[in-house]
Motif scaffolding. Structure first.
Motif, PDB file in Angstrom:
ATOM      1  N   SER A  34     -65.645   6.619 -43.450  1.00 17.96           N
ATOM      2  CA  SER A  34     -64.971   6.264 -44.695  1.00 17.96           C
ATOM      3  C   SER A  34     -64.477   7.489 -45.461  1.00 17.96           C
ATOM      4  O   SER A  34     -63.539   7.398 -46.237  1.00 17.96           O
ATOM      5  N   LYS A  35     -65.087   8.657 -45.237  1.00 23.77           N
ATOM      6  CA  LYS A  35     -64.656   9.869 -45.927  1.00 23.77           C
ATOM      7  C   LYS A  35     -63.383  10.451 -45.313  1.00 23.77           C
ATOM      8  O   LYS A  35     -62.717  11.256 -45.940  1.00 23.77           O
ATOM      9  N   ALA A  36     -63.067  10.057 -44.074  1.00 26.18           N
ATOM     10  CA  ALA A  36     -61.866  10.565 -43.390  1.00 26.18           C
ATOM     11  C   ALA A  36     -61.204   9.405 -42.642  1.00 26.18           C
ATOM     12  O   ALA A  36     -61.209   9.359 -41.418  1.00 26.18           O
ATOM     13  N   PRO A  37     -60.645   8.436 -43.380  1.00 23.37           N
ATOM     14  CA  PRO A  37     -60.115   7.230 -42.745  1.00 23.37           C
ATOM     15  C   PRO A  37     -58.943   7.477 -41.792  1.00 23.37           C
ATOM     16  O   PRO A  37     -58.658   6.646 -40.941  1.00 23.37           O
ATOM     17  N   GLU A  38     -58.292   8.623 -41.919  1.00 21.08           N
ATOM     18  CA  GLU A  38     -57.180   8.923 -41.022  1.00 21.08           C
ATOM     19  C   GLU A  38     -57.651   9.395 -39.648  1.00 21.08           C
ATOM     20  O   GLU A  38     -56.870   9.479 -38.711  1.00 21.08           O
ATOM     21  N   THR A  39     -58.940   9.702 -39.522  1.00 23.16           N
ATOM     22  CA  THR A  39     -59.504  10.170 -38.263  1.00 23.16           C
ATOM     23  C   THR A  39     -60.268   9.034 -37.601  1.00 23.16           C
ATOM     24  O   THR A  39     -61.220   8.508 -38.174  1.00 23.16           O
ATOM     25  N   VAL A  40     -59.846   8.667 -36.405  1.00 22.70           N
ATOM     26  CA  VAL A  40     -60.491   7.588 -35.656  1.00 22.70           C
ATOM     27  C   VAL A  40     -60.727   8.072 -34.233  1.00 22.70           C
ATOM     28  O   VAL A  40     -59.847   8.664 -33.614  1.00 22.70           O
ATOM     29  N   VAL A  41     -61.919   7.829 -33.725  1.00 22.61           N
ATOM     30  CA  VAL A  41     -62.259   8.153 -32.342  1.00 22.61           C
ATOM     31  C   VAL A  41     -62.208   6.859 -31.548  1.00 22.61           C
ATOM     32  O   VAL A  41     -62.784   5.848 -31.966  1.00 22.61           O
ATOM     33  N   ALA A  42     -61.524   6.884 -30.411  1.00 20.77           N
ATOM     34  CA  ALA A  42     -61.426   5.705 -29.549  1.00 20.77           C
ATOM     35  C   ALA A  42     -62.045   6.024 -28.200  1.00 20.77           C
ATOM     36  O   ALA A  42     -61.862   7.117 -27.660  1.00 20.77           O
ATOM     37  N   ALA A  43     -62.806   5.070 -27.674  1.00 20.48           N
ATOM     38  CA  ALA A  43     -63.441   5.243 -26.370  1.00 20.48           C
ATOM     39  C   ALA A  43     -63.626   3.882 -25.725  1.00 20.48           C
ATOM     40  O   ALA A  43     -63.707   2.872 -26.416  1.00 20.48           O
TER      41      ALA A  43
END
Length: 63
Positions: A34-43
């Motif tokens: 929530s502090k960095a909503p533009e960063t998403v890890v996908a796996a």
């Protein structure tokens, strides 16, 4: 592109320090903070299970 439905971890509490999880239409698992909503890890689900298993077993060292 369809929007993912995000769930907040029950361990996150009521604060703004939240880990969020979603499953994309293609089956990949998405992790966000929530502090960095533009960063998403996908796996893939398999890769995420393998990673979590290694963490729990203590097979990953700290640098």
């Amino acid at each position: 592109m369809p929007t993912c439905q995000w769930w907040k971890s029950s361990y996150s509490g009521d604060g703004s320090n939240c880990v969020c999880v979603a499953v994309a239409p293609d089956g990949t698992v998405r992790l966000g903070d929530s502090k960095a909503p533009e960063t998403v890890v996908a796996a893939s689900a398999h890769a995420l299970r393998t990673f979590i298993g290694a963490v729990v077993a203590g097979r990953l060292g700290r640098s």
